[in-house]
Design a protein around this motif. Structure first.
Motif, short mmCIF file in Angstrom:
data_model
loop_
_atom_site.label_atom_id
_atom_site.label_comp_id
_atom_site.label_asym_id
_atom_site.label_seq_id
_atom_site.Cartn_x
_atom_site.Cartn_y
_atom_site.Cartn_z
N ILE A 7 0.84 -1.20 0.00
CA ILE A 7 0.00 0.00 0.00
C ILE A 7 0.88 1.25 0.00
CG2 ILE A 7 -1.66 1.34 1.38
CD1 ILE A 7 -2.88 -1.31 2.25
N LYS A 8 1.95 1.24 0.79
CA LYS A 8 2.86 2.37 0.83
C LYS A 8 3.54 2.57 -0.53
CE LYS A 8 7.13 2.61 2.26
NZ LYS A 8 8.36 2.46 3.01
N ASP A 9 3.96 1.50 -1.17
CA ASP A 9 4.60 1.60 -2.49
C ASP A 9 3.62 2.13 -3.54
OD1 ASP A 9 6.99 0.69 -1.47
OD2 ASP A 9 6.69 -1.39 -2.12
N TRP A 10 2.39 1.63 -3.52
CA TRP A 10 1.39 2.11 -4.50
C TRP A 10 1.04 3.58 -4.27
CZ3 TRP A 10 -0.19 0.64 -9.02
CH2 TRP A 10 -0.03 -0.66 -9.41
N THR A 11 0.93 3.96 -3.00
CA THR A 11 0.64 5.36 -2.68
C THR A 11 1.78 6.26 -3.14
OG1 THR A 11 -0.59 4.61 -0.74
CG2 THR A 11 0.01 6.94 -0.82
N LYS A 12 3.01 5.82 -2.92
CA LYS A 12 4.17 6.58 -3.37
C LYS A 12 4.18 6.70 -4.89
CE LYS A 12 9.21 6.38 -3.12
NZ LYS A 12 10.34 5.57 -2.64
N PHE A 13 3.88 5.59 -5.58
CA PHE A 13 3.85 5.60 -7.04
C PHE A 13 2.79 6.56 -7.58
CE2 PHE A 13 1.82 3.90 -10.88
CZ PHE A 13 2.88 4.03 -11.77
N ILE A 14 1.59 6.51 -7.00
CA ILE A 14 0.50 7.36 -7.47
C ILE A 14 0.82 8.83 -7.19
CG2 ILE A 14 -1.92 8.00 -7.04
CD1 ILE A 14 -2.47 4.98 -6.74
N VAL B 67 1.25 11.65 -10.17
CA VAL B 67 0.46 12.88 -10.22
C VAL B 67 1.38 14.10 -10.17
CG1 VAL B 67 -1.20 14.28 -8.90
CG2 VAL B 67 -1.62 11.84 -9.26
N LEU B 68 2.40 14.07 -9.35
CA LEU B 68 3.34 15.18 -9.25
C LEU B 68 4.05 15.43 -10.58
CD1 LEU B 68 4.86 17.22 -7.37
CD2 LEU B 68 6.57 15.42 -7.13
N PHE B 69 4.58 14.38 -11.20
CA PHE B 69 5.29 14.54 -12.46
C PHE B 69 4.34 14.92 -13.61
CE2 PHE B 69 8.73 11.79 -10.59
CZ PHE B 69 9.63 12.82 -10.47
N THR B 70 3.11 14.46 -13.55
CA THR B 70 2.13 14.85 -14.57
C THR B 70 1.83 16.34 -14.46
OG1 THR B 70 1.14 12.65 -14.49
CG2 THR B 70 -0.18 14.40 -15.47
N LEU B 71 1.62 16.84 -13.26
CA LEU B 71 1.38 18.26 -13.07
C LEU B 71 2.60 19.10 -13.46
CD1 LEU B 71 -0.61 18.23 -9.71
CD2 LEU B 71 -1.48 18.70 -12.01
N LEU B 72 3.79 18.61 -13.15
CA LEU B 72 5.01 19.30 -13.52
C LEU B 72 5.16 19.39 -15.04
CD1 LEU B 72 7.70 20.58 -12.51
CD2 LEU B 72 8.68 18.28 -12.73
N LEU B 73 4.89 18.29 -15.72
CA LEU B 73 4.96 18.28 -17.18
C LEU B 73 3.92 19.22 -17.78
CD1 LEU B 73 6.18 17.01 -19.77
CD2 LEU B 73 4.37 15.31 -19.63
#
Length: 80
Positions: free
Chosen positions: A8-15, A19-25
């Motif tokens: 769950i921690k890994d999936w939360t980190k991935f999501i 989202v962060l890199f999508t907004l940055l792009l």
């Protein structure tokens, strides 16, 4: 069914990173689009611009039709 907290921690980190890199792009693309947008789209051309179409009034209507036919045939022949 066993749910691992590590997964769950890994999936939360991935999501969150996704989202962060999508907004940055998105922000980078929005910034670049302001620099790449042309200034005035419909301004009058300057320099060696040539008028493409000039309306010519002639005495006989056949002459203009013949000229139009010649231009059309030249267009089909040359493809320009």
């Amino acid at each position: 069914m066993i749910i691992s907290l590590r997964k769950i921690k890994d999936w939360t980190k991935f999501i969150l990173l996704f989202v962060l890199f999508t907004l940055l792009l998105y922000q980078i693309m929005a910034l670049l689009s302001t620099f790449l947008r042309p200034g005035l789209l419909y301004k009058e051309p300057s320099g060696g611009a040539v008028k493409v179409f000039a309306h010519q009034e002639t005495l006989s209507g056949n002459k203009t039709m013949d000229e139009m036919k010649e231009r059309l045939l030249m267009f089909y022949w040359l493809g320009e």
